[in-house]
Design a protein around this motif. Structure first.
Motif, mmCIF file in Angstrom:
data_model
loop_
_atom_site.group_PDB
_atom_site.id
_atom_site.type_symbol
_atom_site.label_atom_id
_atom_site.label_comp_id
_atom_site.label_asym_id
_atom_site.label_seq_id
_atom_site.Cartn_x
_atom_site.Cartn_y
_atom_site.Cartn_z
ATOM 1 N N ASP A 42 0.827 -1.213 0.000
ATOM 2 C CA ASP A 42 0.000 0.000 0.000
ATOM 3 C C ASP A 42 0.860 1.261 0.000
ATOM 4 O OD1 ASP A 42 -2.255 -1.521 -0.026
ATOM 5 O OD2 ASP A 42 -2.822 -1.169 2.068
ATOM 6 N N VAL A 43 1.971 1.242 0.729
ATOM 7 C CA VAL A 43 2.855 2.410 0.752
ATOM 8 C C VAL A 43 3.407 2.682 -0.639
ATOM 9 C CG1 VAL A 43 5.062 3.300 1.591
ATOM 10 C CG2 VAL A 43 3.462 2.216 3.186
ATOM 11 N N PHE A 44 3.891 1.656 -1.315
ATOM 12 C CA PHE A 44 4.410 1.821 -2.682
ATOM 13 C C PHE A 44 3.327 2.326 -3.637
ATOM 14 C CE2 PHE A 44 7.863 -1.318 -1.596
ATOM 15 C CZ PHE A 44 8.907 -0.425 -1.805
ATOM 16 N N THR A 45 2.099 1.925 -3.386
ATOM 17 C CA THR A 45 1.010 2.260 -4.303
ATOM 18 C C THR A 45 0.453 3.658 -4.086
ATOM 19 O OG1 THR A 45 0.386 -0.085 -4.369
ATOM 20 C CG2 THR A 45 -1.242 1.503 -5.174
ATOM 21 N N TYR A 46 0.266 4.042 -2.819
ATOM 22 C CA TYR A 46 -0.488 5.257 -2.528
ATOM 23 C C TYR A 46 0.352 6.394 -1.943
ATOM 24 C CZ TYR A 46 -4.418 2.077 -3.107
ATOM 25 O OH TYR A 46 -5.310 1.163 -3.618
ATOM 26 N N TYR A 47 1.636 6.219 -1.799
ATOM 27 C CA TYR A 47 2.462 7.259 -1.179
ATOM 28 C C TYR A 47 2.351 8.578 -1.952
ATOM 29 C CZ TYR A 47 6.499 9.830 0.500
ATOM 30 O OH TYR A 47 7.318 10.805 1.018
ATOM 31 N N GLY B 154 -0.271 10.431 -2.251
ATOM 32 C CA GLY B 154 -1.587 10.695 -2.828
ATOM 33 C C GLY B 154 -1.652 10.527 -4.331
ATOM 34 N N ARG B 155 -0.789 9.624 -4.878
ATOM 35 C CA ARG B 155 -0.803 9.422 -6.326
ATOM 36 C C ARG B 155 -2.119 8.812 -6.786
ATOM 37 N NH1 ARG B 155 4.749 7.758 -5.337
ATOM 38 N NH2 ARG B 155 4.050 5.600 -5.156
ATOM 39 N N GLN B 156 -2.760 8.031 -5.911
ATOM 40 C CA GLN B 156 -4.067 7.455 -6.228
ATOM 41 C C GLN B 156 -4.976 7.614 -5.012
ATOM 42 O OE1 GLN B 156 -4.198 3.539 -8.088
ATOM 43 N NE2 GLN B 156 -1.962 3.551 -8.277
ATOM 44 N N THR B 157 -6.278 7.528 -5.276
ATOM 45 C CA THR B 157 -7.231 7.518 -4.177
ATOM 46 C C THR B 157 -7.169 6.168 -3.484
ATOM 47 O OG1 THR B 157 -8.707 9.008 -5.379
ATOM 48 C CG2 THR B 157 -9.661 7.777 -3.534
ATOM 49 N N TYR B 158 -7.100 6.195 -2.169
ATOM 50 C CA TYR B 158 -6.923 4.942 -1.432
ATOM 51 C C TYR B 158 -8.203 4.126 -1.502
ATOM 52 C CZ TYR B 158 -5.628 1.680 2.229
ATOM 53 O OH TYR B 158 -5.324 0.537 2.926
ATOM 54 N N THR B 159 -8.131 2.982 -2.187
ATOM 55 C CA THR B 159 -9.292 2.101 -2.340
ATOM 56 C C THR B 159 -8.969 0.656 -1.988
ATOM 57 O OG1 THR B 159 -8.761 1.705 -4.676
ATOM 58 C CG2 THR B 159 -10.272 3.531 -4.171
ATOM 59 N N TYR C 109 -4.502 1.338 8.715
ATOM 60 C CA TYR C 109 -5.395 2.285 8.033
ATOM 61 C C TYR C 109 -5.121 3.733 8.438
ATOM 62 C CZ TYR C 109 -8.098 -1.444 5.921
ATOM 63 O OH TYR C 109 -8.486 -2.519 5.145
ATOM 64 N N VAL C 110 -4.774 3.949 9.711
ATOM 65 C CA VAL C 110 -4.448 5.316 10.138
ATOM 66 C C VAL C 110 -3.194 5.809 9.425
ATOM 67 C CG1 VAL C 110 -3.667 6.718 12.080
ATOM 68 C CG2 VAL C 110 -5.572 5.113 12.391
ATOM 69 N N LEU C 111 -2.165 4.983 9.375
ATOM 70 C CA LEU C 111 -0.930 5.370 8.692
ATOM 71 C C LEU C 111 -1.153 5.562 7.199
ATOM 72 C CD1 LEU C 111 1.654 3.031 10.481
ATOM 73 C CD2 LEU C 111 1.417 5.518 10.740
ATOM 74 N N MET C 112 -1.990 4.713 6.616
ATOM 75 C CA MET C 112 -2.260 4.868 5.183
ATOM 76 C C MET C 112 -3.064 6.131 4.900
ATOM 77 S SD MET C 112 -0.587 2.741 3.570
ATOM 78 C CE MET C 112 -1.212 3.476 2.049
ATOM 79 N N GLY C 113 -3.906 6.527 5.858
ATOM 80 C CA GLY C 113 -4.625 7.787 5.691
ATOM 81 C C GLY C 113 -3.667 8.966 5.661
ATOM 82 N N ILE C 114 -2.641 8.905 6.524
ATOM 83 C CA ILE C 114 -1.633 9.974 6.548
ATOM 84 C C ILE C 114 -0.777 9.942 5.288
ATOM 85 C CG2 ILE C 114 0.382 10.847 7.776
ATOM 86 C CD1 ILE C 114 -0.854 9.684 10.350
ATOM 87 N N ILE C 115 -0.355 8.760 4.885
ATOM 88 C CA ILE C 115 0.521 8.617 3.723
ATOM 89 C C ILE C 115 -0.182 8.994 2.425
ATOM 90 C CG2 ILE C 115 1.756 6.908 2.304
ATOM 91 C CD1 ILE C 115 2.431 5.463 4.938
ATOM 92 N N SER D 193 -9.050 10.978 4.028
ATOM 93 C CA SER D 193 -9.757 10.851 5.304
ATOM 94 C C SER D 193 -10.736 9.683 5.317
ATOM 95 C CB SER D 193 -10.523 12.147 5.602
ATOM 96 O OG SER D 193 -11.466 12.410 4.573
ATOM 97 N N ILE D 194 -10.849 8.977 4.189
ATOM 98 C CA ILE D 194 -11.803 7.871 4.115
ATOM 99 C C ILE D 194 -11.463 6.768 5.109
ATOM 100 C CG2 ILE D 194 -10.515 6.619 2.337
ATOM 101 C CD1 ILE D 194 -14.343 6.948 2.621
ATOM 102 N N VAL D 195 -10.178 6.695 5.473
ATOM 103 C CA VAL D 195 -9.744 5.635 6.381
ATOM 104 C C VAL D 195 -10.320 5.822 7.784
ATOM 105 C CG1 VAL D 195 -7.617 5.154 5.130
ATOM 106 C CG2 VAL D 195 -7.635 6.894 6.935
ATOM 107 N N VAL D 196 -10.810 7.027 8.105
ATOM 108 C CA VAL D 196 -11.419 7.254 9.416
ATOM 109 C C VAL D 196 -12.637 6.351 9.592
ATOM 110 C CG1 VAL D 196 -12.573 8.922 10.900
ATOM 111 C CG2 VAL D 196 -10.582 9.617 9.557
#
Length: 419
Positions: A122-127, A129-134, A167-173, A177-180
């Protein structure tokens, strides 16, 4: 001289009771690991099925049949395959842990590896904000709801906190805010799962306590039946087990499960005496050398009787070696010093102390203070010198136990025995 009818009946009852106690102890020690192994196996099977099925449906079938053609669907990352590679590589490791009877480690190795791998992907994918976290998989819901099955609070907290932290860390990375909402959902599920876990643990404790009481009752029944052959030794095995356990606790060398096994072994330390003829076992005078040789067979006979009971494997040395001496003059193997198993050395002190402080057919009971001196005098000859020092610390608790034990007077010979 053969057994009379009453003696034969006692011997048969003893053997029948011993058969039942072997069955009960075997069930107690073998069912729990078996059930855990089965639970882990089915958990992993269902986990893999849900994980693969969900990804196949959500990232392949759903986009293929979707009527919304401009929607971005399919695997969100070029690194999605890494999770599958790691999960596949885990399989032989899990099989190895299973074959080496490290069942409790399997779930930890699997879950920690899974969560770390997914987080890295997930870090490699979404770091940035290159993509919306889904990302995510419905298998995590199954994971949380299955936690009560393991009856392990530590495992529960590792999984629950691990998923929430992910999920909290991925929200920051990923700056989303969807991870909330996802985190709140996981907290709710975890709370429900924790309530079930606590209830299940309560039920298991109640059943385990009842089961332990039944097993202990059966073991004591065996001993009581054997002691019908010699009224002067009634309660001896129970007292030796209690003294030995108090000393083992003073040393702090045994876990709770090991204490239980040790206690049962001490209860059964003289079980081999069932094969000793009554005229020898109850002889009021001094034994002849031939009679003493017969007496000396009871540790080996006792060990043979319990050798197939899995729950006593680690403590069976108590039954065979509780008459060994530190100086090598004991029996049956004439072991010397540290060659004598530690648990047997503990039981030897307890056995000697109770033998001195309880009445026998050939003498009255000795005061506990005198028995204490005798134990100290045996330091380095009969007993392990280090254990004698520990015995000094445990002695007050032995005295309290001795005083609280239900001794009564035998009006026929005015000696202390247990009715």
């Amino acid at each position: 001289m053969g057994y009379n009818v009453e003696e034969s009946r006692i011997l048969i009852d003893a053997k029948l009771l011993w058969f039942f106690v072997r069955c009960w102890i075997h069930l107690e020690v073998s069912m729990i690991p078996h059930e855990e192994q089965r639970t882990v196996k089915w958990f992993l099977i269902i986990f893999y099925i849900i994980f693969i099925s969900y990804d196949f449906f959500y990232y392949y079938l759903l986009p293929f049949f979707s009527i919304v053609k401009d929607r971005s669907m399919g695997f969100p990352s070029n690194f999605w395959y890494l999770t599958y590679i790691v999960l596949i590589l885990l399989i032989p490791i899990l099989i190895y842990l299973n074959k080496t009877n490290k069942i409790s480690l399997i779930k930890y190795v699997f879950i920690i590896t899974y969560m770390v791998t997914v987080f890295i992907v997930d870090v490699f994918t979404y770091y940035g904000g290159r993509q919306t976290y889904t990302n995510g998989n419905v298998v995590e819901i199954f994971l949380i709801l299955s936690l009560p099955l393991f009856l392990d609070k530590r495992f529960f907290w590792i999984v629950s906190i691990g998923l929430i932290a992910k999920y909290v860390l991925m929200g920051i990375i990923s700056n989303t805010s969807i991870v909330v909402l996802v985190s709140v959902f996981i907290i709710v599920l975890s709370t429900f799962s924790f309530i079930l876990l606590v209830r299940f643990q309560g039920y298991v404790r109640a059943i385990s306590t009842s089961y332990d009481n039944q097993i202990q009752g059966i073991v004591k029944g065996v001993i009581a039946t054997l002691e019908l052959k010699d009224p002067y030794t009634r309660g001896h095995s129970e007292r030796v087990a209690s003294y030995a356990l108090l000393l083992a606790k003073e040393i702090g060398i045994l876990s709770k499960d090991e204490q239980k096994s040790f206690y049962y072994a001490c209860l059964l330390h003289d079980v081999g005496k069932v094969h000793i003829p009554d005229q020898i076992l109850m002889k009021p005078g001094k034994l002849t050398s031939e009679e003493f040789e017969i007496i000396k067979t009871h540790p080996v006979v006792g060990e043979e009787a319990v050798k197939d009971v899995e729950g006593l494997t680690d403590s069976i040395c108590v039954i065979r070696s509780h008459h060994e001496r530190w100086d090598g003059k004991g029996y049956p193997d004439k072991l010397v010093g540290d060659d004598i198993p530690l648990l047997a050395r503990i039981a030897a002190i307890a056995d000697a102390f109770d033998a001195m402080t309880s009445s026998r057919s050939y003498r009255a009971a000795m005061p506990v203070e005198e028995a204490y001196k005798r134990i100290l005098e045996g330091k380095g000859s009969q007993f392990d010198p280090n254990l004698v020092e520990e015995f000094k610390k445990a002695f007050p608790s032995w005295v309290n136990f001795h005083k609280s034990y239900p001794w009564v007077k035998n009006t026929e010979n005015n000696k202390e025995v247990l009715l």
